[in-house]
Motif scaffolding. Structure first.
Motif, PDB file in Angstrom:
ATOM      1  N   ASN A 191      -4.200   3.507  -2.822  1.00  0.00           N
ATOM      2  CA  ASN A 191      -5.329   4.378  -3.142  1.00  0.00           C
ATOM      3  C   ASN A 191      -6.414   4.317  -2.068  1.00  0.00           C
ATOM      4  OD1 ASN A 191      -6.127   6.292  -5.239  1.00  0.00           O
ATOM      5  ND2 ASN A 191      -7.908   4.973  -5.560  1.00  0.00           N
ATOM      6  N   ARG A 192      -5.960   4.422  -0.824  1.00  0.00           N
ATOM      7  CA  ARG A 192      -6.887   4.332   0.304  1.00  0.00           C
ATOM      8  C   ARG A 192      -6.534   5.351   1.380  1.00  0.00           C
ATOM      9  NH1 ARG A 192      -4.704  -0.826  -0.196  1.00  0.00           N
ATOM     10  NH2 ARG A 192      -5.964  -2.249  -1.463  1.00  0.00           N
ATOM     11  N   ALA A 219       0.804  -1.228   0.000  1.00  0.00           N
ATOM     12  CA  ALA A 219       0.000   0.000   0.000  1.00  0.00           C
ATOM     13  C   ALA A 219       0.836   1.276   0.000  1.00  0.00           C
ATOM     14  CB  ALA A 219      -0.930   0.011   1.206  1.00  0.00           C
ATOM     15  N   THR A 271      -9.307   0.180   6.502  1.00  0.00           N
ATOM     16  CA  THR A 271      -8.968   1.020   5.351  1.00  0.00           C
ATOM     17  C   THR A 271     -10.205   1.297   4.509  1.00  0.00           C
ATOM     18  OG1 THR A 271      -8.353  -0.898   3.984  1.00  0.00           O
ATOM     19  CG2 THR A 271      -6.601   0.148   5.277  1.00  0.00           C
ATOM     20  N   HIS A 272     -10.160   2.418   3.788  1.00  0.00           N
ATOM     21  CA  HIS A 272     -11.287   2.887   2.997  1.00  0.00           C
ATOM     22  C   HIS A 272     -10.796   3.220   1.591  1.00  0.00           C
ATOM     23  CE1 HIS A 272     -13.213   3.432   6.969  1.00  0.00           C
ATOM     24  NE2 HIS A 272     -12.075   4.004   7.309  1.00  0.00           N
ATOM     25  N   ASP A 273     -11.368   2.580   0.580  1.00  0.00           N
ATOM     26  CA  ASP A 273     -10.973   2.823  -0.803  1.00  0.00           C
ATOM     27  C   ASP A 273     -11.428   4.204  -1.259  1.00  0.00           C
ATOM     28  OD1 ASP A 273      -9.835   0.292  -1.139  1.00  0.00           O
ATOM     29  OD2 ASP A 273     -11.772  -0.594  -1.669  1.00  0.00           O
ATOM     30  N   LEU A 274     -10.571   4.888  -2.006  1.00  0.00           N
ATOM     31  CA  LEU A 274     -10.958   6.157  -2.610  1.00  0.00           C
ATOM     32  C   LEU A 274     -11.780   5.904  -3.869  1.00  0.00           C
ATOM     33  CD1 LEU A 274      -7.620   8.121  -2.168  1.00  0.00           C
ATOM     34  CD2 LEU A 274      -9.783   8.576  -1.005  1.00  0.00           C
ATOM     35  N   GLY A 320      -6.620   5.147   5.576  1.00  0.00           N
ATOM     36  CA  GLY A 320      -6.749   4.144   6.622  1.00  0.00           C
ATOM     37  C   GLY A 320      -6.816   4.756   8.006  1.00  0.00           C
ATOM     38  N   THR A 352      -2.572   7.901   4.936  1.00  0.00           N
ATOM     39  CA  THR A 352      -2.817   7.724   3.509  1.00  0.00           C
ATOM     40  C   THR A 352      -2.018   6.537   2.992  1.00  0.00           C
ATOM     41  OG1 THR A 352      -1.069   9.342   3.014  1.00  0.00           O
ATOM     42  CG2 THR A 352      -3.341  10.138   3.031  1.00  0.00           C
ATOM     43  N   GLU A 353      -2.623   5.815   2.052  1.00  0.00           N
ATOM     44  CA  GLU A 353      -1.951   4.730   1.342  1.00  0.00           C
ATOM     45  C   GLU A 353      -1.761   5.188  -0.098  1.00  0.00           C
ATOM     46  OE1 GLU A 353      -3.962   1.000   1.707  1.00  0.00           O
ATOM     47  OE2 GLU A 353      -3.650   0.872   3.869  1.00  0.00           O
TER      48      GLU A 353
END
Length: 293
Positions: free
Chosen positions: A245-246, A224, A258-261, A248, A240-241
């Motif tokens: 692209n997440r 990530a 984690t949360h996907d963008l 967290g 940020t990852e």
């Protein structure tokens, strides 16, 4: 933690490059535009204002100063910039070759910065007096800094695989990370009395106590490439990852969500927590991500 609601706010073109972000003393979001060589302000009503800095200045990290202004690193031309909330700018010249990256207000009323290409941590007073303290490494690539709970400044050494502590007198202690090639970058003081940091090379988060105890927490996606991290008032941290692209979140016990963008390859970099508890991240492709936990 339930999945956060995320919306993306278009801001600039990708050629501008939103990078660092913070909440200013005026309650607005302030960010650096690394490719455009500019600083921007986004008001609560979404109003965007930008101020050019210099074509080759490469502004990276921005932070509130103890004087009610915003201070930011200019990695391209070896300066620390200052901008008031009404847009008045000034700058402090650093020793040539400093390459400043991270910056934070220290416990002594000054600003402290990481001199990436000089193997040093620097201090600049609000009236422009500069002191650089050499580090006992060569090519360590000092990256980010944070004021610790112990009246000291903590920093990451990306290429030396270490986290360091510097007293306000310049005394240094380095702590090697357990994982080889961890390549630490972002660091923040948590509400739990420890420092939290990200390991971009290992896909992990790290936690270090003021006495030097280190714990590491692997991310669900080890590729990530976590980049920036900021503490929240509840004792956890948001990060940020960049490669994943997440956005967290890590809880005080190390639990990670984690949360996907919404937009693929958005390149999330800087991150900040607003006074209302929501989270904002700068997306280098030209937008802001707004997360409502």
């Amino acid at each position: 933690m339930a999945l956060a609601k995320i919306r993306e706010v278009p801001l600039t073109g990708a050629d501008a490059g939103p990078y660092g972000i913070t909440v200013g003393p005026d309650g607005a979001l302030w960010l650096t535009l690394v490719h455009a060589g500019a600083v921007a302000r986004v008001g609560a009503d979404g109003d965007l204002r930008t101020w050019p800095v210099a074509a080759d200045s490469r502004p990276l990290i921005v932070t509130p100063g103890p004087d009610g202004a915003l201070w930011f690193t200019r990695s391209g031309d070896d300066r620390i910039g200052r901008i008031t909330t009404d847009g008045e700018q000034s700058a402090v010249a650093l020793p040539p070759g400093s390459g400043p990256c991270g910056i934070a207000a220290g416990p002594d009323g000054a600003l402290w910065y990481a001199a990436m290409t000089a193997d040093a941590i620097g201090r600049v007073t609000t009236d422009g007096e500069v002191t650089q303290f050499p580090l006992p490494v060569s090519g360590g690539f000092a990256s980010m800094v944070a004021a610790g709970p112990d009246e000291a400044v903590w920093f990451t050494l990306n290429r030396a695989n270490a986290v360091g502590r510097m007293g306000t007198d310049g005394a240094v202690a380095l702590h090697q990370l357990p994982t080889e090639g961890a390549a630490p970058v972002g660091i923040t003081a948590g509400a739990d009395g420890a420092l939290w940091f990200v390991e971009i090379g290992a896909g992990q988060l790290g936690r270090i106590t003021p006495d030097g105890r280190i714990d590491e927490y692997p991310l669900p996606d080890r590729a990530a490439r976590p980049h920036a991290i900021v503490a929240d008032p509840a004792g956890g941290c948001w990060f940020t990852e960049w490669g994943g692209n997440r956005i967290g979140h890590v809880a005080p016990d190390g639990t990670i969500v984690t949360h996907d963008l919404p937009t693929p390859a958005a390149e999330p970099h800087g991150i900040t927590v607003a006074p209302d508890g929501t989270v904002w991240a700068a997306l280098e492709t030209g937008a802001l991500a707004h997360l409502t936990p």
